[in-house]
Design a protein around this motif. Structure first.
Motif, PDB file in Angstrom:
ATOM      1  N   THR A 161     -32.262 -29.281 -21.093  1.00 50.94           N
ATOM      2  CA  THR A 161     -32.465 -30.186 -21.926  1.00 50.94           C
ATOM      3  C   THR A 161     -33.787 -30.860 -21.631  1.00 50.94           C
ATOM      4  O   THR A 161     -34.339 -30.736 -20.607  1.00 50.94           O
ATOM      5  N   LYS A 163     -36.513 -34.347 -21.944  1.00 51.25           N
ATOM      6  CA  LYS A 163     -36.304 -35.802 -22.206  1.00 51.25           C
ATOM      7  C   LYS A 163     -37.385 -36.328 -23.033  1.00 51.25           C
ATOM      8  O   LYS A 163     -38.688 -35.773 -22.559  1.00 51.25           O
ATOM      9  N   PRO A 241     -32.370 -37.962 -23.201  1.00 47.93           N
ATOM     10  CA  PRO A 241     -32.231 -36.251 -23.358  1.00 47.93           C
ATOM     11  C   PRO A 241     -31.858 -35.887 -24.905  1.00 47.93           C
ATOM     12  O   PRO A 241     -31.396 -36.475 -25.522  1.00 47.93           O
ATOM     13  N   SER A 242     -32.531 -34.519 -24.883  1.00 48.86           N
ATOM     14  CA  SER A 242     -32.576 -34.066 -26.388  1.00 48.86           C
ATOM     15  C   SER A 242     -30.795 -33.680 -26.899  1.00 48.86           C
ATOM     16  O   SER A 242     -30.679 -33.758 -27.996  1.00 48.86           O
ATOM     17  N   PHE A 243     -30.015 -33.553 -25.882  1.00 45.33           N
ATOM     18  CA  PHE A 243     -28.585 -33.455 -26.364  1.00 45.33           C
ATOM     19  C   PHE A 243     -27.986 -34.691 -27.045  1.00 45.33           C
ATOM     20  O   PHE A 243     -26.897 -34.578 -27.430  1.00 45.33           O
ATOM     21  N   THR A 265     -38.518 -31.578 -18.737  1.00 47.60           N
ATOM     22  CA  THR A 265     -37.272 -30.587 -19.058  1.00 47.60           C
ATOM     23  C   THR A 265     -36.445 -30.522 -17.824  1.00 47.60           C
ATOM     24  O   THR A 265     -36.823 -30.661 -16.515  1.00 47.60           O
ATOM     25  N   LYS A 296     -28.065 -22.921 -27.333  1.00 49.83           N
ATOM     26  CA  LYS A 296     -28.212 -24.453 -27.352  1.00 49.83           C
ATOM     27  C   LYS A 296     -29.252 -24.706 -26.395  1.00 49.83           C
ATOM     28  O   LYS A 296     -29.400 -24.169 -25.342  1.00 49.83           O
ATOM     29  N   GLY A 297     -29.785 -26.124 -26.393  1.00 51.76           N
ATOM     30  CA  GLY A 297     -30.963 -26.379 -25.604  1.00 51.76           C
ATOM     31  C   GLY A 297     -32.295 -25.477 -25.706  1.00 51.76           C
ATOM     32  O   GLY A 297     -32.314 -24.483 -26.336  1.00 51.76           O
ATOM     33  N   PRO A 298     -33.530 -25.954 -25.112  1.00 52.74           N
ATOM     34  CA  PRO A 298     -33.523 -27.526 -24.777  1.00 52.74           C
ATOM     35  C   PRO A 298     -33.621 -28.633 -25.961  1.00 52.74           C
ATOM     36  O   PRO A 298     -33.251 -29.616 -25.648  1.00 52.74           O
ATOM     37  N   GLU A 299     -33.888 -28.123 -27.094  1.00 56.99           N
ATOM     38  CA  GLU A 299     -34.075 -29.199 -28.170  1.00 56.99           C
ATOM     39  C   GLU A 299     -33.156 -28.830 -29.335  1.00 56.99           C
ATOM     40  O   GLU A 299     -32.766 -29.675 -29.912  1.00 56.99           O
ATOM     41  N   TRP A 301     -29.562 -28.661 -30.644  1.00 53.56           N
ATOM     42  CA  TRP A 301     -27.962 -29.280 -30.182  1.00 53.56           C
ATOM     43  C   TRP A 301     -27.296 -29.362 -31.136  1.00 53.56           C
ATOM     44  O   TRP A 301     -26.075 -29.654 -31.270  1.00 53.56           O
TER      45      TRP A 301
END
Length: 301
Positions: A161, A163, A241-243, A265, A296-299, A301
Motif C-alpha cells: 500500500t 501512504k 494508506p491507499s487501501f 510504500t 490489488k495494491g499499491p494504488e 483497491w
C-alpha cells in the motif's frame, strides 16, 4: 533388522519395565522383542539391560542410550504426524489479528469466500490497532502493515500500500493547497492516534530528503475510516494508506495534497509463529489471501 525397530523395542522395554508388557504395547510377540533388543546390543557391542527373573532395568550405558533413542523415536513420530497433518484437510479454529481499517475494508469482504472453500475451518477475527503478541495471546496469525518489528515471526508478503496526504477539494478551495512540506505548518492536519509515533508524519521531499512533520492539532481520531470521513467533509489534511483513500480519490472526494512528493510504500504481510511446519489451516488462509490480493495494491483497491 531395522535399526529404528530395534531402538523402539529397547525403549519400550525400559518404558514398560519388561519384555511381556513391551510386547503387548508393540503388538508383537515377546520373543520378537527379545530378538530386537539382542540384535541392538550385538550391533552396539554393549549390554543395555540388566535381566533378572523378577525385573528388567537399563544399565548405565543403557540409560544413556535410552535418552538419545527416545529423542530419535519422538522425532520420528513427529515426522510421521507432520506428513499426516499436511495431507489432511485444513480444519479447526483460526484466530486472526488484524488492524481495524484493513480488516473492515478488505479482509471481512473476502472471508465468506474462504469459509465456503474451507467449511471445516472456523474463523475468529479480532480487529484492533495495537501490537498483538501472537503466541502469548493465542493467535494463529496476524495481518500487519509496514515495517515488521518482530524478526522471530515468519512472514509472507501479501501486497503493498502507499501512504499519501489527502484533502477534500472543498478544503483546498477554502484554505489553499500546500506547495511544499514546510507549508503544512499553516494547514489543519488530522491526527491518527492509534499508531506508535503517529503524531509525526515521516515524509520524503522531491529531493529525497527525509522530513518529519508534527501533526497533533485540530482533530485526533483513533480510527482510519473516521479520519477519512473527516477529511472528505473538509476538516483537514490526513496522511492515509491507499487501501483507505483509493475509492474516495477515484470518486473525486479527496485529492493528493502535494502531488510532487514521492509516495511512501508499505508492505502488507501475513505473519505467524515460527515452527517446523505451518498448520494446514494457517497455510490455507495465507495462500487464499495471496490469491485474493494478487491484483490489488499499491494504488488499486
Amino acid at each position: 533388522m531395522d535399526r529404528l525397530t530395534e531402538m523402539e523395542a529397547f525403549a519400550t522395554v525400559v518404558d514398560q519395565g519388561g519384555f511381556t508388557d513391551a510386547a503387548k504395547k508393540m503388538g508383537i510377540s515377546k520373543s520378537a522383542v527379545s530378538k530386537h533388543v539382542s540384535a541392538l546390543e550385538a550391533r552396539l557391542g554393549a549390554r543395555l539391560l540388566n535381566r533378572t527373573t523378577r525385573r528388567v532395568s537399563p544399565t548405565e550405558i543403557g540409560l544413556a542410550y535410552y535418552d538419545r533413542a527416545r529423542r530419535v523415536l519422538n522425532d520420528a513420530g513427529e515426522a510421521d504426524a507432520l506428513v499426516t497433518s499436511m495431507q489432511s484437510a485444513p480444519s479447526g479454529l483460526l484466530r486472526i489479528s488484524v488492524a481495524t481499517d484493513f480488516g473492515v475494508n478488505h479482509l471481512s469482504p473476502v472471508l465468506g469466500e474462504f469459509l465456503s472453500e474451507f467449511p471445516d475451518i472456523t474463523v475468529n477475527m479480532v480487529l484492533n490497532n495495537r501490537y498483538v503478541e501472537l503466541i502469548s495471546e493465542g493467535f494463529d496469525m496476524a495481518v500487519r502493515i509496514g515495517e515488521l518489528e518482530d524478526s522471530t515471526l515468519r512472514a509472507r508478503k501479501l501486497t503493498e500500500t502507499t501512504k499519501k496526504m489527502v484533502g477534500s477539494p472543498a478544503y483546498f478551495q477554502k484554505y489553499g493547497r500546500p506547495q511544499k512540506i514546510d507549508d503544512l505548518n499553516e494547514h489543519k492536519l488530522l491526527h491518527y492516534s492509534n499508531q506508535a509515533n503517529s503524531a509525526v508524519w515521516k515524509l520524503t521531499a522531491p529531493s529525497g530528503e527525509k522530513r518529519q512533520v508534527r501533526t497533533a492539532g485540530w482533530l485526533t481520531v483513533n480510527d482510519g475510516q473516521s479520519l477519512l470521513n473527516a477529511c472528505v467533509s473538509g476538516l483537514g489534511i490526513a496522511y492515509l494508506p491507499s487501501f483507505l483513500y483509493a475509492d474516495a480519490m477515484k470518486q473525486g472526494l479527496v485529492e493528493e495534497a502535494i502531488p510532487d512528493l514521492p509516495p511512501e510504500t508499505q508492505g502488507i504481510y501475513a505473519v505467524y509463529p515460527p515452527g517446523r511446519f505451518t498448520q494446514p489451516k494457517v497455510r490455507a488462509f495465507i495462500d487464499f489471501l495471496v490469491n485474493s490480493f494478487a491484483e490489488k495494491g499499491p494504488e488499486i483497491w
